[in-house]
Design an enzyme around this catalytic site. Sequence first.
Site, PDB file in Angstrom:
ATOM      1  CB  SER A  17      -0.824   0.126   1.111  1.00  0.00           C
ATOM      2  OG  SER A  17      -0.029   0.039   2.437  1.00  0.00           O
ATOM      3  CB  CYS A  80       0.744  -5.314   1.355  1.00  0.00           C
ATOM      4  SG  CYS A  80      -0.793  -4.409   2.463  1.00  0.00           S
ATOM      5  CG  ASN A  81       1.315  -8.782   6.979  1.00  0.00           C
ATOM      6  OD1 ASN A  81       1.373  -9.871   7.244  1.00  0.00           O
ATOM      7  ND2 ASN A  81       2.220  -7.785   7.021  1.00  0.00           N
ATOM      8  CB  THR A  82      -3.703  -4.825   4.679  1.00  0.00           C
ATOM      9  OG1 THR A  82      -3.255  -4.515   5.709  1.00  0.00           O
ATOM     10  CG2 THR A  82      -5.065  -4.426   4.659  1.00  0.00           C
ATOM     11  CB  CYS A 194       1.912  -4.030   9.632  1.00  0.00           C
ATOM     12  SG  CYS A 194       1.681  -2.632   8.466  1.00  0.00           S
ATOM     13  CB  THR A 195       5.513  -4.844   5.338  1.00  0.00           C
ATOM     14  OG1 THR A 195       4.494  -4.165   4.479  1.00  0.00           O
ATOM     15  CG2 THR A 195       5.186  -6.356   4.897  1.00  0.00           C
TER      16      THR A 195
HETATM   17  N1  DGL Z   1       1.937  -2.633   4.820  1.00  0.00           N
HETATM   18  C1  DGL Z   1       0.805  -2.997   4.979  1.00  0.00           C
HETATM   19  C2  DGL Z   1       0.480  -4.320   5.817  1.00  0.00           C
HETATM   20  O1  DGL Z   1       1.506  -5.204   5.817  1.00  0.00           O
HETATM   21  C3  DGL Z   1      -0.511  -2.119   4.990  1.00  0.00           C
HETATM   22  C4  DGL Z   1      -0.414  -0.882   5.590  1.00  0.00           C
HETATM   23  C5  DGL Z   1      -1.598  -0.186   5.522  1.00  0.00           C
HETATM   24  O2  DGL Z   1      -1.715   0.331   4.514  1.00  0.00           O
HETATM   25  O3  DGL Z   1      -2.688   0.093   6.405  1.00  0.00           O
HETATM   26  O4  DGL Z   1      -0.523  -4.832   6.257  1.00  0.00           O
END
Ligand code: DGL
Length: 274
Positions: A17, A80-82, A194-195
């Site tokens: 993101s 990105c985990n999300t 979250c990355t």
């Molecule tokens: N870096 C992202 C993750 O690993 C998402 C952060 C976001 O956009 O809220 O979930």
Amino acid sequence: MSEPGALADRPIGVFDSGVGGLSVLNALRETLPRERFVYFADTGHAPYGERGDAFVAQRTANVARYLRERHDIKALVVACNTATAAAIHALRAEHSNLPVVGVEPALKPAVAATRTGHIAVIATRVTLESRKFEVLHASLSGQATFHVVPCDGLAGAIERADDAAIARLSESYLRAAGAFGDAPGEIDTLVLGCTHYPFIATELRRHCGATVRFIDTGMPVAQQTRRLLMQAGQLECDGNGAVALVSSGEPGALDAAAARWLVRPAAGALAAAA
Ligand code: DGL
């Protein structure tokens, strides 16, 4: 049909993101030093973590198509985990001929690491409320106690490099997780789900102490990418770790984040409308 050599010469797409996936890109460049990478920051639409699943899935689909059409990627790392939680199944269905690697909070390695049996998990709300996370959590719930904390606003604060907000939110979310330490009943392991969060490890540590183990997913994701490319016979590339940075937002912000956080420098970012 292209020659196998030409296929292997194509870049690996890496997508987040925003700037968080740069933490995964560091691990990828360390593990795959000869490859070329295209890093796409969807900064124009970040953060994803407090949006609906449908929005995140749509953005992920658009970015994947863009990376294939414009950059002819040979593999996609959803750093990105999300986005992984909301869209990895749809992505794999649409791109069945492309190796796709996702990230998820590293609960299994945390279970292996904990001694007290208490693990804190910090991630975005979309990740923690996803079906994917629910299944993972349920499969391990007999093996440890998980203290799960959705961190609204934290990825956004990291995007903006807002140090005051990062300090305030880190303090309040780690306090909400519970007591950290090595004594029975205390949390001794923290999953960075979250990355974006590896970049604020120093700040997080101020609120949980020196002995707590931090678990992130950069290295396992890089190794999985390597395995998939090897299986596909597309590992060798003479790219020397070169990175093309692309942003759907302000390219200068991605350049600044890359200068601050990438272990090796990258070329200046380009703007893109995906
Ligand atoms: N870096 C992202 C993750 O690993 C998402 C952060 C976001 O956009 O809220 O979930």
